[in-house]
Design a protein around this motif. Structure first.
Motif, mmCIF file in Angstrom:
data_model
loop_
_atom_site.group_PDB
_atom_site.id
_atom_site.type_symbol
_atom_site.label_atom_id
_atom_site.label_comp_id
_atom_site.label_asym_id
_atom_site.label_seq_id
_atom_site.Cartn_x
_atom_site.Cartn_y
_atom_site.Cartn_z
ATOM 1 N N ALA A 565 0.974 -1.214 0.065
ATOM 2 C CA ALA A 565 0.074 -0.082 -0.008
ATOM 3 C C ALA A 565 0.834 1.202 -0.196
ATOM 4 O O ALA A 565 0.666 2.406 -0.670
ATOM 5 N N VAL A 566 2.031 1.326 0.765
ATOM 6 C CA VAL A 566 3.036 2.473 0.786
ATOM 7 C C VAL A 566 3.332 2.544 -0.702
ATOM 8 O O VAL A 566 3.470 3.769 -1.272
ATOM 9 N N GLY A 567 4.069 1.396 -1.102
ATOM 10 C CA GLY A 567 4.573 1.747 -2.381
ATOM 11 C C GLY A 567 3.451 2.027 -3.709
ATOM 12 O O GLY A 567 3.749 3.022 -4.482
ATOM 13 N N ALA A 568 2.153 1.602 -3.576
ATOM 14 C CA ALA A 568 1.277 2.019 -4.557
ATOM 15 C C ALA A 568 0.780 3.342 -4.316
ATOM 16 O O ALA A 568 0.753 4.239 -5.337
ATOM 17 N N VAL A 569 0.685 3.831 -2.971
ATOM 18 C CA VAL A 569 0.142 5.348 -2.904
ATOM 19 C C VAL A 569 1.317 6.271 -3.279
ATOM 20 O O VAL A 569 1.129 7.419 -3.981
ATOM 21 N N ASP A 643 -2.427 11.120 5.195
ATOM 22 C CA ASP A 643 -3.029 10.460 6.290
ATOM 23 C C ASP A 643 -2.917 9.036 6.282
ATOM 24 O O ASP A 643 -2.599 8.331 5.159
ATOM 25 N N GLY A 644 -3.150 8.453 7.333
ATOM 26 C CA GLY A 644 -3.152 7.032 7.475
ATOM 27 C C GLY A 644 -4.344 6.255 6.601
ATOM 28 O O GLY A 644 -4.174 5.261 6.008
ATOM 29 N N TRP A 645 -5.527 6.523 7.115
ATOM 30 C CA TRP A 645 -6.834 5.878 6.304
ATOM 31 C C TRP A 645 -7.797 6.877 6.591
ATOM 32 O O TRP A 645 -7.754 7.970 7.149
ATOM 33 N N PRO A 673 -6.324 20.137 -1.348
ATOM 34 C CA PRO A 673 -6.790 19.812 -0.068
ATOM 35 C C PRO A 673 -6.763 18.305 -0.420
ATOM 36 O O PRO A 673 -7.381 17.476 0.569
ATOM 37 N N GLU A 674 -6.486 17.558 -1.562
ATOM 38 C CA GLU A 674 -6.738 15.956 -1.656
ATOM 39 C C GLU A 674 -5.733 15.423 -0.726
ATOM 40 O O GLU A 674 -4.670 15.792 -0.551
ATOM 41 N N ILE A 675 -6.187 14.399 -0.029
ATOM 42 C CA ILE A 675 -5.265 13.633 0.786
ATOM 43 C C ILE A 675 -4.920 12.214 0.066
ATOM 44 O O ILE A 675 -5.793 11.446 -0.405
ATOM 45 N N ALA A 676 -3.703 11.931 0.510
ATOM 46 C CA ALA A 676 -3.176 10.702 0.043
ATOM 47 C C ALA A 676 -2.965 9.577 1.229
ATOM 48 O O ALA A 676 -2.695 10.187 2.427
ATOM 49 N N VAL A 677 -3.763 8.662 1.127
ATOM 50 C CA VAL A 677 -3.780 7.552 2.230
ATOM 51 C C VAL A 677 -3.449 6.092 2.085
ATOM 52 O O VAL A 677 -3.365 5.645 0.732
ATOM 53 N N LEU A 678 -2.865 5.356 2.988
ATOM 54 C CA LEU A 678 -2.592 3.994 2.713
ATOM 55 C C LEU A 678 -4.197 3.362 2.411
ATOM 56 O O LEU A 678 -3.926 2.509 1.511
ATOM 57 N N GLY A 682 -13.532 3.986 3.247
ATOM 58 C CA GLY A 682 -14.837 4.916 3.096
ATOM 59 C C GLY A 682 -14.970 5.352 1.666
ATOM 60 O O GLY A 682 -16.076 6.130 1.356
ATOM 61 N N GLY A 683 -14.178 5.332 0.750
ATOM 62 C CA GLY A 683 -14.510 5.609 -0.513
ATOM 63 C C GLY A 683 -14.269 7.229 -0.572
ATOM 64 O O GLY A 683 -15.181 7.700 -1.303
ATOM 65 N N CYS A 684 -13.460 8.010 0.170
ATOM 66 C CA CYS A 684 -13.419 9.331 0.546
ATOM 67 C C CYS A 684 -12.358 9.972 -0.425
ATOM 68 O O CYS A 684 -12.362 11.517 -0.481
ATOM 69 N N VAL A 685 -11.270 9.331 -0.970
ATOM 70 C CA VAL A 685 -10.007 10.185 -1.500
ATOM 71 C C VAL A 685 -9.982 9.195 -3.003
ATOM 72 O O VAL A 685 -10.564 8.205 -3.065
ATOM 73 N N ARG A 686 -9.041 9.958 -3.676
ATOM 74 C CA ARG A 686 -8.969 9.243 -5.001
ATOM 75 C C ARG A 686 -7.472 8.884 -5.091
ATOM 76 O O ARG A 686 -7.092 8.191 -6.191
ATOM 77 N N THR A 687 -6.488 9.346 -4.193
ATOM 78 C CA THR A 687 -5.253 8.815 -4.117
ATOM 79 C C THR A 687 -4.912 7.625 -2.680
ATOM 80 O O THR A 687 -5.102 8.430 -1.464
#
Length: 883
Positions: A565-569, A643-645, A673-678, A682-687
């Protein structure tokens, strides 16, 4: 009744709620006056199908300006009588955007000496938000509070009264959200809730009573009428189907082949200097006196322009107005009883008096209303003056006398709204027989879009013989000056157990300040509104040997999964935001993730990415000083928030609103303001690295897996306007620190998962990653099903549920039936705290933690173990009173 509350007129002979009542079974119960005050309409809204349409609000139904102002003024007089003249002078009146901005101002007029402020959905450059809240049932929920005087909401101290004004009091959720947010900032002893109608259910009334008792404040209610709305089962779905059916009956029409701009006459108002256009930034008694003195002269200028530009009355524009592309015919229209149709048969005759509409603009309700009252008084019998405003709310129109919204004009937004271009509406204007329309906007909204061939002015010109434009200057508060010197980031080993190059903490060190409180006491203070969760810290959880062993086993099991997940994000960020992004973690859960992303970029690509940790606080926004520091040292466009999740997406929304408000207040622009998460269950972000809800072991612990840093602190006596938010370094927990062990264990798997990451990244970059907000919908459903009525007490996902068990007073845990090893630590913590775990189906998360919804000291025992069926809330006594 106040002398200023003159006669009110009913638009239709039949009740304007009959059409909806007959088709959906919706009923308004509570006396004949409710039928005079309210009609019914339908709207396309996933939360509430019906709309209560007020006949005296001046939003959807054109009404006598004196009747609209008088309705609010009389309520203000009743509040003044309730409080007494001395306390009325110390009160502060707060109205709700958009529909109650004018009503709230009129209530403040009735109090005579009280300052006024209304919430807004328009960020304003140079003004930092002093607070905000959510309106749960609205189609546009976020409210900002932007007073020029930051002390306005503090009023005269704890003894001063806050008067909250809304057009209707339907469930009480909006008021509860507002009081909860403002009471945390400025606790006070008394609140007065004012509305034209109180339509709450008995259960909603009980909730307000209990809430008032919890915060130890008196809450009075002042309303013109009270009743309830009876909603049959399935009304939301049937209402949506009926809306779709009616909209399908409207034939599509192409715009004019050669659009012609409307002929518009501008009216120079000579608005008094220094008087705000409304209550967006505050409106004082001195402003009120200046406006009152200037109103007669401004009305005379409008009247002169009406006389000078009056067309031949025989032309009779607008009578019938069948050209409205957005009128939706009723199934059985009673056209013979429509007053507008009757007037339309008078074509060719000179009629007296003329019919004039003063049309306000969304939140700009009070200025056009008072111009309308002055014009009504000046013209007397020479003209019928009506008042209404445009709106953001999409409502179905049906041309039937038993329906409250007969016609609808649609036009593009013309004030460059922060949420982007969209349609706006004017109701019951087309076909109403207005000889002239005076459109009143503020200067911010006097844009090319207003004057465009498809803009508001052109749409009005299709239905009236004369269009006047009066522009009120938008009030611009004095911008906040930037601080000359900004603090510098903190780094390890002086602050945190991370190496100095791993992360720079945009925090101030509060390690020597006593901030911890027992979990039970914190929860009581947070839910009672006596304190915000960021004003104190929970006592750091010390894991038992069994729990520590569980963490170690979970880390070994999931290290490769986390590494993928770290690598993919990280690869997604480098592909879309590269080549050298600046990683900014949301402290503290995001910090280990940011360090891992930095390590991946260095390991795979030789990149040495800057990495910082920043504080964001729900309900208070992001650290503005930290954003200014970032803008001074990096290009804001390069900043990637980490952020984490995601849980339900509250922080995602908080960050978007905070960045928008920061830029609107004059802060440097360009932050995304887009957040990148592991993990994004919740389907809340695109990264994201994955959308699976799985155990990220860093969620199992607190500071001992986050560099020995506390969660962030924001308290007025510790954090000044030019300071970073605070945090503590728990040096004394060094023996238990596994922060670097966690990082090293995951990073050791980078090479093992490299090929899988490459494949996953290709799939992510090619996929539709648009947020679905599935989690938010589930949280709202759970909040209602379990009788919580507060989404902030529902914490979805493995990570958020863990936090509930470690930091808050849990009520129960919902676990998806069949969830496996990812929930072992959840079950162990729940067993240690005596919290029931309930197996459920159809859960989009592995688990959901529920914070005790009505917390008192009886909700847990002295050992902190939760009582399975929480104790009742203390008796509220006379905390809520009808006035």
């Amino acid at each position: 009744m106040s002398e200023r509350a003159t006669r009110e007129e009913t638009v239709n002979v039949v009740w304007s709620g009959n059409w909806v009542a007959e088709r959906l079974g919706v009923a308004i119960e509570g006396g004949d006056e409710l039928g005079d005050l309210l009609g019914l309409a339908l709207r396309r809204n996933p939360k509430r199908a019906h709309l209560l349409v007020s006949n005296v609000l001046g939003k959807h139904v054109p009404q006598l300006p004196s009747a609209v102002h008088g309705a609010g003024y009389e309520l203000g007089e009743r509040v003044r009588a309730l409080l007494g003249p001395q306390e009325a002078r110390r009160a502060v009146v707060l109205g709700y955007a958009e529909t109650a901005t004018g009503l709230g101002h009129a209530v403040a007029d009735g109090l005579r000496d009280a300052p006024y402020l209304h919430s807004t959905r328009r960020p304003v450059a140079g003004v930092a938000p002093a607070g905000g809240f959510e309106e749960s049932h609205s189609h546009a929920t976020s409210h900002l509070l932007l007073p020029e005087d930051r002390d306005l909401l503090a009023g005269g101290g704890p003894a001063s009264t806050l008067v909250l004004v809304d057009d209707e009091f339907s469930t009480g959720n909006t008021v509860l959200n507002t009081v909860r947010a403002l009471h945390a900032l400025h606790p006070r002893e008394r609140y007065v809730i004012v509305a034209l109608v109180d339509m709450r259910s008995p259960a909603d009334r009980d909730r307000l009573t209990a809430f008032a008792a919890e915060i130890g404040a008196r809450v009075d209610l002042v309303t013109r009428a009270a009743g309830t709305v009876a909603l049959p089962d399935g009304v939301l779905e049937r209402g949506q189907a009926l809306v779709a059916e009616q909209e399908a009956r409207v034939p599509a029409s192409a715009p004019p082949s050669v659009p012609v701009p409307a002929h518009v006459t501008r009216v120079a108002l000579d608005w008094p200097a220094g008087v705000p256009d409304g209550g967006r930034h505050g409106f004082t008694p001195d402003h009120r006196a200046a406006l009152e003195a200037a109103l007669p002269a401004m009305a005379e200028r409008i009247a002169a322009a009406l006389d000078a530009g009056a067309p031949d009355r025989g032309d009779d524009h607008g009578q019938g107005a069948d050209g409205d592309r957005d009128r939706i015919p009723a199934a059985e229209p009673d056209r013979d009883r429509s007053p507008a149709r009757a007037r339309g048969r008078d074509q060719g005759r000179v009629r007296a008096p003329r019919r004039v509409l003063v049309l306000g603009f969304e939140e700009l309700m009070y200025a056009p209303l008072r111009l309308g009252t002055a014009l009504e008084e000046l013209l007397g019998a020479r003209a019928e003056v009506r008042y209404s405003t445009t709106t953001r709310s999409p409502v179905l129109a049906v041309d039937d006398p038993g329906y409250a919204i007969r016609t609808r004009l649609v036009f593009p937004a013309h004030d460059d709204p922060a949420d982007g271009p969209d349609d706006r509406y004017a109701y019951n204007v087309a076909g109403a027989g207005f000889d002239a329309v005076v459109a009143v906007v503020d200067s911010t909204a006097d844009t090319p879009a207003l004057h465009a061939p498809d803009g508001l002015l052109a749409r009005l010109a299709e239905h009236t013989g004369q269009v006047l434009l009066a522009v009120v200057p938008s009030y611009t508060p004095t911008p906040v000056q930037e601080p000359a010197v900004l603090p510098e980031p903190l780094r390890g080993p002086d602050f945190s157990s991370y190496a100095p190059d791993e992360v720079g903490w945009l925090l101030q060190d509060l390690s020597d300040t006593e901030l911890e409180a027992p979990t039970e006491e914190r929860e009581e203070a947070i839910q009672s509104g006596g304190a915000h969760y960021a004003e104190s810290l929970p006592v750091e959880y010390q894991p038992s040997p069994a729990y520590q062993a569980l963490f170690t086993a979970a880390l070994e099991t999931s290290a490769a999964r986390i590494a993928r997940a770290v690598g993919a994000v990280t690869e997604t960020v480098l592909a879309e935001r590269g080549p050298r992004p600046v990683l900014v973690s949301l402290a503290r859960a995001g910090t280990p993730v940011g360090v891992l992303m930095r390590r991946w970029a260095r390991h795979r690509h030789g990149l040495d990415l800057p990495h910082y940790a920043i504080s964001i606080v729900r309900g208070r926004g992001i650290d503005a000083t930290a954003l200014r520091w970032l803008a001074a040292h990096h290009d804001p466009a390069d900043v990637v928030f980490v952020d984490g999740w995601t849980g339900k997406g509250a922080i995602t929304r908080e960050l978007a609103a905070a960045v928008e408000a920061f830029e609107a207040s004059g802060g440097p622009a360009g932050f995304d303001p887009e957040i990148a998460v592991l993990a994004d269950p919740g389907g809340c972000v695109r990264t994201y690295g994955t959308r699976d809800d799985f155990l990220i072991p860093s969620a199992c612990l607190n500071s001992t897996v986050s560099g020995l840093i506390s969660r962030t602190v924001l308290r007025a006596d510790l954090v000044g306007p030019d300071d970073f938010h605070g945090g503590k370094f728990y040096r004394e927990l060094a023996a238990s620190d596994v922060s670097n062990h966690f990082l090293d264990t995951v990073a050791a798997r980078f090479d093992d998962v490299a090929a899988e990451v490459d494949d996953a990244t290709k799939e992510l970059l090619a996929a539709d990653r648009a947020p679905t907000w599935e989690g938010w919908a589930a949280v709202e459903r759970i909040s209602e099903e379990y009788g919580i009525h507060d989404v902030n007490l529902v914490k979805p996902g493995v990570g958020e549920t863990t936090r509930v068990l470690l930091r808050r007073v849990p009520w129960k845990i919902l676990a998806r039936r069949g969830a496996g090893p990812d929930l072992e630590h959840i079950r162990l913590l729940a067993e240690q705290r005596g919290v029931p775990v309930e197996e459920v189906d159809d859960l989009p998360y592995s688990c959901v933690g529920l914070i005790h919804p009505r917390f008192t000291r009886g909700a847990t025992g002295a050992d902190g173990r939760a009582v399975a069926a929480g104790s009742p809330v203390a008796d509220g006594g006379e905390a809520v009173r009808e006035a």
